[in-house]
Design a protein around this motif. Structure first.
Motif, PDB file in Angstrom:
ATOM      1  N   PRO A   1       0.792  -1.220   0.000  1.00 47.10           N
ATOM      2  CA  PRO A   1       0.000   0.000   0.000  1.00 47.10           C
ATOM      3  C   PRO A   1       0.826   1.273   0.000  1.00 47.10           C
ATOM      4  O   PRO A   1       0.453   2.263  -0.602  1.00 47.10           O
ATOM      5  N   ASN A   2       1.975   1.279   0.667  1.00 50.68           N
ATOM      6  CA  ASN A   2       2.782   2.492   0.757  1.00 50.68           C
ATOM      7  C   ASN A   2       3.502   2.832  -0.538  1.00 50.68           C
ATOM      8  O   ASN A   2       3.927   3.954  -0.746  1.00 50.68           O
ATOM      9  N   ALA A   3       3.610   1.843  -1.441  1.00 45.97           N
ATOM     10  CA  ALA A   3       4.485   2.007  -2.601  1.00 45.97           C
ATOM     11  C   ALA A   3       4.019   3.089  -3.559  1.00 45.97           C
ATOM     12  O   ALA A   3       4.833   3.755  -4.196  1.00 45.97           O
ATOM     13  N   ASP A   4       2.723   3.289  -3.705  1.00 47.45           N
ATOM     14  CA  ASP A   4       2.223   4.230  -4.696  1.00 47.45           C
ATOM     15  C   ASP A   4       1.527   5.414  -4.062  1.00 47.45           C
ATOM     16  O   ASP A   4       0.697   6.068  -4.678  1.00 47.45           O
ATOM     17  N   LYS A   5       1.856   5.716  -2.834  1.00 48.88           N
ATOM     18  CA  LYS A   5       1.211   6.828  -2.144  1.00 48.88           C
ATOM     19  C   LYS A   5       1.708   8.177  -2.661  1.00 48.88           C
ATOM     20  O   LYS A   5       2.839   8.320  -3.112  1.00 48.88           O
ATOM     21  N   ILE A   6       0.820   9.156  -2.574  1.00 49.69           N
ATOM     22  CA  ILE A   6       1.193  10.538  -2.820  1.00 49.69           C
ATOM     23  C   ILE A   6       1.866  11.053  -1.560  1.00 49.69           C
ATOM     24  O   ILE A   6       1.232  11.209  -0.516  1.00 49.69           O
ATOM     25  N   ASN A   7       3.160  11.277  -1.654  1.00 50.66           N
ATOM     26  CA  ASN A   7       3.956  11.778  -0.534  1.00 50.66           C
ATOM     27  C   ASN A   7       4.330  13.217  -0.838  1.00 50.66           C
ATOM     28  O   ASN A   7       5.378  13.502  -1.416  1.00 50.66           O
ATOM     29  N   GLY A   8       3.443  14.137  -0.466  1.00 60.45           N
ATOM     30  CA  GLY A   8       3.544  15.483  -0.967  1.00 60.45           C
ATOM     31  C   GLY A   8       3.839  16.550   0.060  1.00 60.45           C
ATOM     32  O   GLY A   8       3.717  16.346   1.269  1.00 60.45           O
ATOM     33  N   VAL A   9       4.230  17.718  -0.440  1.00 64.81           N
ATOM     34  CA  VAL A   9       4.385  18.925   0.367  1.00 64.81           C
ATOM     35  C   VAL A   9       3.552  20.034  -0.265  1.00 64.81           C
ATOM     36  O   VAL A   9       3.356  20.059  -1.488  1.00 64.81           O
ATOM     37  N   SER A  10       3.069  20.941   0.556  1.00 65.98           N
ATOM     38  CA  SER A  10       2.368  22.134   0.080  1.00 65.98           C
ATOM     39  C   SER A  10       3.412  23.225  -0.110  1.00 65.98           C
ATOM     40  O   SER A  10       3.884  23.828   0.848  1.00 65.98           O
ATOM     41  N   PHE A  11       3.761  23.473  -1.363  1.00 68.15           N
ATOM     42  CA  PHE A  11       4.892  24.337  -1.724  1.00 68.15           C
ATOM     43  C   PHE A  11       4.404  25.775  -1.776  1.00 68.15           C
ATOM     44  O   PHE A  11       3.701  26.184  -2.699  1.00 68.15           O
ATOM     45  N   VAL A  12       4.785  26.566  -0.779  1.00 60.72           N
ATOM     46  CA  VAL A  12       4.233  27.906  -0.595  1.00 60.72           C
ATOM     47  C   VAL A  12       4.746  28.867  -1.666  1.00 60.72           C
ATOM     48  O   VAL A  12       5.938  28.912  -1.969  1.00 60.72           O
ATOM     49  N   SER A  13       3.817  29.661  -2.211  1.00 58.46           N
ATOM     50  CA  SER A  13       4.179  30.656  -3.215  1.00 58.46           C
ATOM     51  C   SER A  13       5.119  31.699  -2.630  1.00 58.46           C
ATOM     52  O   SER A  13       5.045  32.043  -1.449  1.00 58.46           O
ATOM     53  N   SER A  14       5.976  32.240  -3.493  1.00 60.93           N
ATOM     54  CA  SER A  14       6.967  33.219  -3.077  1.00 60.93           C
ATOM     55  C   SER A  14       7.066  34.317  -4.130  1.00 60.93           C
ATOM     56  O   SER A  14       6.513  34.206  -5.227  1.00 60.93           O
TER      57      SER A  14
END
Length: 337
Positions: free
Chosen positions: A18-31
């Motif tokens: 189950p862990n292999a295809d997970k979305i492992n994301g960050v919320s990339f803040v605008s600058s």
């Protein structure tokens, strides 16, 4: 032959972990700056495979119909050209993207309460919001962005104007052919009426877990159980994967009490509470087949200038929680190859 069979077995396990295809994301803040490799490297360092890019539209009050977006007065990363540059830089590094245009109301008022005073104002606001979303849906198509989010925490807008949302989804699908979601607030997702037309059930996962100043991991785990059961039931009933469009905790005392708090309070820094809460959410969800993954709130471009041990805000950067995230996201690299 034995070696070949062993490799086949490993590949089978990887594809069915189950862990292999997970979305492992960050919320990339605008600058205000363009993204360069030095800004992407910390994202790669924690093994994130996704980033949410968040251009903004602005309104003055929750009942103001004028929506301003893609203007020269905005930061580079909040405009179309900036979002495009961010997406291209991330894609160049193998990081997939969710494009997530959002509304900001002056003084940070809650978008869930956004509601117009009369029909004329509703129609005017809807026209602007449609233009806002379609501008970025077209950008998502142009850049082959992987997921597009049609809105964030707009409960009253959805409740009051359901026909608009049905039409908006169809309009988006005419110009963008990737996967769609909506980022519902934690207390809103069960009433969102259009999940059947999207690819993910999107939830900003700021669920209250406990009222303790220094919660143990067991206390946090217990606090998750009733919420987890409801999330699982909805995902299975609709046969749609659950995606945490935002998740995270502040590094402060009482971090599990009201995880949505964004005020500037001076609550004592509690790095362990943030790290423990982050570890618990990974343990509770990342091995569930009905769960797609999520995006940590939030991740700033200038990694060496943010977070740290004196910071009680959301970012995990330069705190123990960053190591928790790195360890978890690295698991996908090991099981997914």
């Amino acid at each position: 032959m034995k070696h070949y069979l062993f490799l086949v077995a490993l590949m089978f396990l990887a594809c069915n972990t189950p862990n292999a295809d997970k979305i492992n994301g960050v919320s990339f803040v605008s600058s205000g700056d363009e993204v360069s490799q030095i800004h992407v490297n910390p994202v790669l360092d924690i093994h994130a495979n996704y980033a949410a890019i968040m251009p903004f539209g602005f309104i003055q009050k929750p009942d103001t119909p004028e929506l301003y977006f893609n203007t020269e007065r905005q930061w580079f990363g909040e405009r179309r050209e900036g979002a495009k540059q961010y997406i291209e830089a991330l894609h160049k590094n193998g990081v997939q993207v969710m494009l997530k245009p959002q509304i900001w109301i002056s003084r940070g008022e809650f978008t869930g309460n956004l509601a117009m005073k009369n029909e004329t104002d509703w129609v005017n606001f809807e026209s602007g919001y449609r233009d806002f979303i379609l501008l970025y849906a077209q950008l998502a198509e142009e850049t082959e962005t992987d997921i597009f989010c049609i809105g964030t925490e707009l409960a009253t807008f959805i409740k009051e104007r359901p026909e608009f949302w049905q039409g908006l989804i169809q309009d988006v699908k005419k110009v963008y052919h990737g996967k769609l979601t909506y980022a519902a607030n934690w207390d809103e997702y069960g009433k969102t009426p259009f999940w059947d037309q999207l690819d993910f059930i999107g939830v900003n996962a700021y669920f209250p877990l406990c009222e303790k100043q220094n919660p143990t991991m067991e206390t946090l785990r217990e606090g998750w159980q009733p919420w987890k059961e409801k999330l699982k039931t909805l995902a299975e009933d609709l046969e749609k994967p659950m995606l945490f469009t935002e998740f995270g905790y502040r590094s402060m005392d009482f971090t599990g009490k009201k995880p949505w708090l964004v005020d500037r309070n001076e609550m004592n820094v509690n790095l362990k509470a943030q790290a423990d809460a982050t570890q618990v959410i990974f343990e509770e969800f990342w091995n569930e087949e009905w769960f797609a993954g999520g995006f940590v709130w939030k991740w700033f471009m200038h990694h060496d200038q943010v977070g740290g041990h004196a910071d009680n805000r959301f970012t995990p950067q330069n705190k123990p929680a960053e190591s928790v995230i790195r360890r978890q996201y690295a698991l996908a690299n090991k099981t997914g190859t």
